[in-house]
Design a protein around this motif. Structure first.
Motif, PDB file in Angstrom:
ATOM      1  N   GLU A  95       0.837  -1.212   0.000  1.00  0.00           N
ATOM      2  CA  GLU A  95       0.000   0.000   0.000  1.00  0.00           C
ATOM      3  C   GLU A  95       0.867   1.256   0.000  1.00  0.00           C
ATOM      4  O   GLU A  95       0.592   2.216  -0.731  1.00  0.00           O
ATOM      5  CB  GLU A  95      -0.919  -0.008   1.220  1.00  0.00           C
ATOM      6  N   ARG A  96       1.932   1.257   0.800  1.00  0.00           N
ATOM      7  CA  ARG A  96       2.827   2.420   0.836  1.00  0.00           C
ATOM      8  C   ARG A  96       3.477   2.648  -0.521  1.00  0.00           C
ATOM      9  O   ARG A  96       3.567   3.791  -1.005  1.00  0.00           O
ATOM     10  CB  ARG A  96       3.910   2.213   1.896  1.00  0.00           C
ATOM     11  N   GLU A 115       2.381   1.633  -3.504  1.00  0.00           N
ATOM     12  CA  GLU A 115       1.385   2.057  -4.497  1.00  0.00           C
ATOM     13  C   GLU A 115       1.087   3.536  -4.360  1.00  0.00           C
ATOM     14  O   GLU A 115       0.918   4.256  -5.358  1.00  0.00           O
ATOM     15  CB  GLU A 115       0.117   1.230  -4.335  1.00  0.00           C
ATOM     16  N   GLN A 116       1.028   4.015  -3.120  1.00  0.00           N
ATOM     17  CA  GLN A 116       0.776   5.432  -2.902  1.00  0.00           C
ATOM     18  C   GLN A 116       1.981   6.271  -3.340  1.00  0.00           C
ATOM     19  O   GLN A 116       1.828   7.335  -3.941  1.00  0.00           O
ATOM     20  CB  GLN A 116       0.479   5.700  -1.427  1.00  0.00           C
ATOM     21  N   LYS A 117       3.180   5.760  -3.061  1.00  0.00           N
ATOM     22  CA  LYS A 117       4.396   6.496  -3.403  1.00  0.00           C
ATOM     23  C   LYS A 117       4.586   6.623  -4.913  1.00  0.00           C
ATOM     24  O   LYS A 117       4.919   7.703  -5.420  1.00  0.00           O
ATOM     25  CB  LYS A 117       5.615   5.795  -2.785  1.00  0.00           C
ATOM     26  N   TYR A 118       4.355   5.522  -5.645  1.00  0.00           N
ATOM     27  CA  TYR A 118       4.699   5.516  -7.062  1.00  0.00           C
ATOM     28  C   TYR A 118       3.527   5.823  -7.986  1.00  0.00           C
ATOM     29  O   TYR A 118       3.735   6.096  -9.175  1.00  0.00           O
ATOM     30  CB  TYR A 118       5.317   4.167  -7.429  1.00  0.00           C
ATOM     31  N   GLN A 119       2.280   5.735  -7.487  1.00  0.00           N
ATOM     32  CA  GLN A 119       1.118   6.155  -8.276  1.00  0.00           C
ATOM     33  C   GLN A 119       1.140   5.573  -9.694  1.00  0.00           C
ATOM     34  O   GLN A 119       1.119   6.299 -10.697  1.00  0.00           O
ATOM     35  CB  GLN A 119       1.057   7.685  -8.331  1.00  0.00           C
ATOM     36  N   ASN A 120       1.240   4.232  -9.774  1.00  0.00           N
ATOM     37  CA  ASN A 120       1.220   3.516 -11.049  1.00  0.00           C
ATOM     38  C   ASN A 120       2.467   3.710 -11.903  1.00  0.00           C
ATOM     39  O   ASN A 120       2.483   3.355 -13.088  1.00  0.00           O
ATOM     40  CB  ASN A 120      -0.015   3.896 -11.880  1.00  0.00           C
ATOM     41  N   LYS A 121       3.505   4.272 -11.322  1.00  0.00           N
ATOM     42  CA  LYS A 121       4.767   4.432 -12.053  1.00  0.00           C
ATOM     43  C   LYS A 121       5.387   3.076 -12.351  1.00  0.00           C
ATOM     44  O   LYS A 121       5.967   2.854 -13.420  1.00  0.00           O
ATOM     45  CB  LYS A 121       5.731   5.289 -11.246  1.00  0.00           C
TER      46      LYS A 121
END
Length: 383
Positions: A236-237, A239-245
């Motif tokens: 979860e951390r 996914e939030q950090k990279y925002q689909n990067k």
């Protein structure tokens, strides 16, 4: 600017030399002499006897060091290894393979999941072609275990008293490379390693050249990488950090993903595989195999120690079946298959042998599975 395989190799060798060369008497001056043809016989012998030791020492150090404690030189070498693997994967028409369990052989032949496909962890065939079955299991981290319904499951190991033994035969799906695999396969990177790359790119205390190197690496490989989250609630951390990067994959007790220079793991000796870069790829969705793909059974070579760690021990490969693009054809010699199963298991105690005998099969079973697959294909085509 595009980076070439030779540039990556030169960088990798240079960094390895910088860190370990003096310890083994291999210097830049010695390499220059060899290139010019002016090295003495003693100098040539020094290089021949010690060159491999530099790489082995680096790999041993990575296996016993947490990523947070990697030096910047370590991280630079790791980046070079990642790109070397990707260049081999993307720009060479090499065969591609995946180790499968015995149930995988059945599922492929009876078309349980439809046309055969490669997915998840898999690798260029070069990384396992010269290894024994036990070395393959170790090389790709298949000596793992996980909990299921309160029981410890070890798919490629057998319990021998208080110890584990690696399975002495493996089954492999091997396919010619194709566009689907190349499009869907990503470099599986441990998030801890990725965060070290990012730290290097943004560390103002590092030389500008080092920062730029990390920045360029991240830019070049954004579309080539997926992050493998292992035994952690970190997804979860991230996914939030990279925002689909990056694509982020949860993989409970996922196999060790090696590092570009082949290395034989020692998980059974309690060592941790921290260097989660990079021999394997991670195929993010099932990708069809090509016509000419084969299923193999691989057995230890006679007279060779299959557990050796110094050199590839090789294997005896028996082709089980071949895919023609629409169906499988069983091509195994039952005599050859059974004699190899019997020979391979002969040296093990009964308690271990029984566990592995449950994973063997006859040509009759192969043909029954194959016939079921043909019937399924026929009925599907009639609909």
């Amino acid at each position: 600017m595009a980076i070439t395989a030779s540039e990556r190799e030169a960088f990798f060798q240079g960094k390895i030399l910088e860190k370990y060369g003096a310890r083994y008497g291999i210097t830049t001056e010695l390499l220059n002499k060899i290139d010019r043809g002016t090295a003495t016989e003693d100098e040539l012998n020094t290089y021949i006897e010690n060159a491999d030791k530099l790489v082995m020492k680096f790999k041993e150090d990575l296996r016993t060091t947490e990523p947070e404690k990697y030096s910047n030189t370590d991280i630079e070498i790791v980046m070079a290894m990642i790109e070397a693997n990707y260049l081999h994967f993307k720009h060479k028409n090499e065969s591609y393979s995946k180790v499968i369990p015995e149930t995988g052989v059945q599922n492929l032949l009876n078309m349980r999941y439809g046309a055969p496909a490669v997915f998840k962890f898999s690798a260029l065939n070069r990384y396992s072609a010269d290894l024994s079955p036990q070395q393959i299991i170790s090389q790709f981290g298949l000596d793992y275990q996980y909990q299921q319904d309160g029981e410890v499951v070890t798919p490629y190991l057998a319990k021998d008293g208080e110890n584990f033994k690696r399975q002495p035969f493996v089954f492999v799906l091997e396919t010619p490379m194709n566009e689907d695999i190349q499009a869907n396969a990503k470099l599986p990177v441990d998030p801890r390693i990725m965060e070290r790359f990012e730290q290097m790119a943004n560390d103002a205390q590092l030389p500008a050249q080092t920062r730029q190197q990390a920045t360029d690496f991240l830019a070049r490989n954004q579309d080539n990488i997926c992050l493998i989250v292992r035994n952690t609630d970190d997804k979860e951390r991230l996914e939030q950090k990279y925002q689909n990067k990056y694509k982020i994959i949860s993989a409970q007790d996922a196999p060790y993903t090696g590092n570009t220079a082949p290395q034989y793991g020692n998980k059974l000796q309690g060592q941790s595989a921290y260097a989660d870069v990079i021999q394997e790829m991670f195929v993010t969705k099932p990708s069809p195999v090509s016509p000419g793909a084969k299923i193999y059974a691989k057995f230890p070579k006679e007279g060779v120690d299959p557990e050796r760690e110094d050199l590839p021990a090789g294997s005896e490969a028996v082709a089980i079946a071949e895919w023609d693009g629409t169906q499988w054809k069983v091509i195994a010699s039952d005599r050859q298959l059974q004699s190899n199963f019997k020979r391979t298991l002969a040296t093990y105690p009964d308690s271990v042998k029984q566990q592995w005998e449950n994973k063997t099969f006859t040509n009759k079973q192969l043909e029954e599975w194959d016939e079921a697959g043909k019937q399924k294909t026929f009925l599907t085509n009639m609909q």
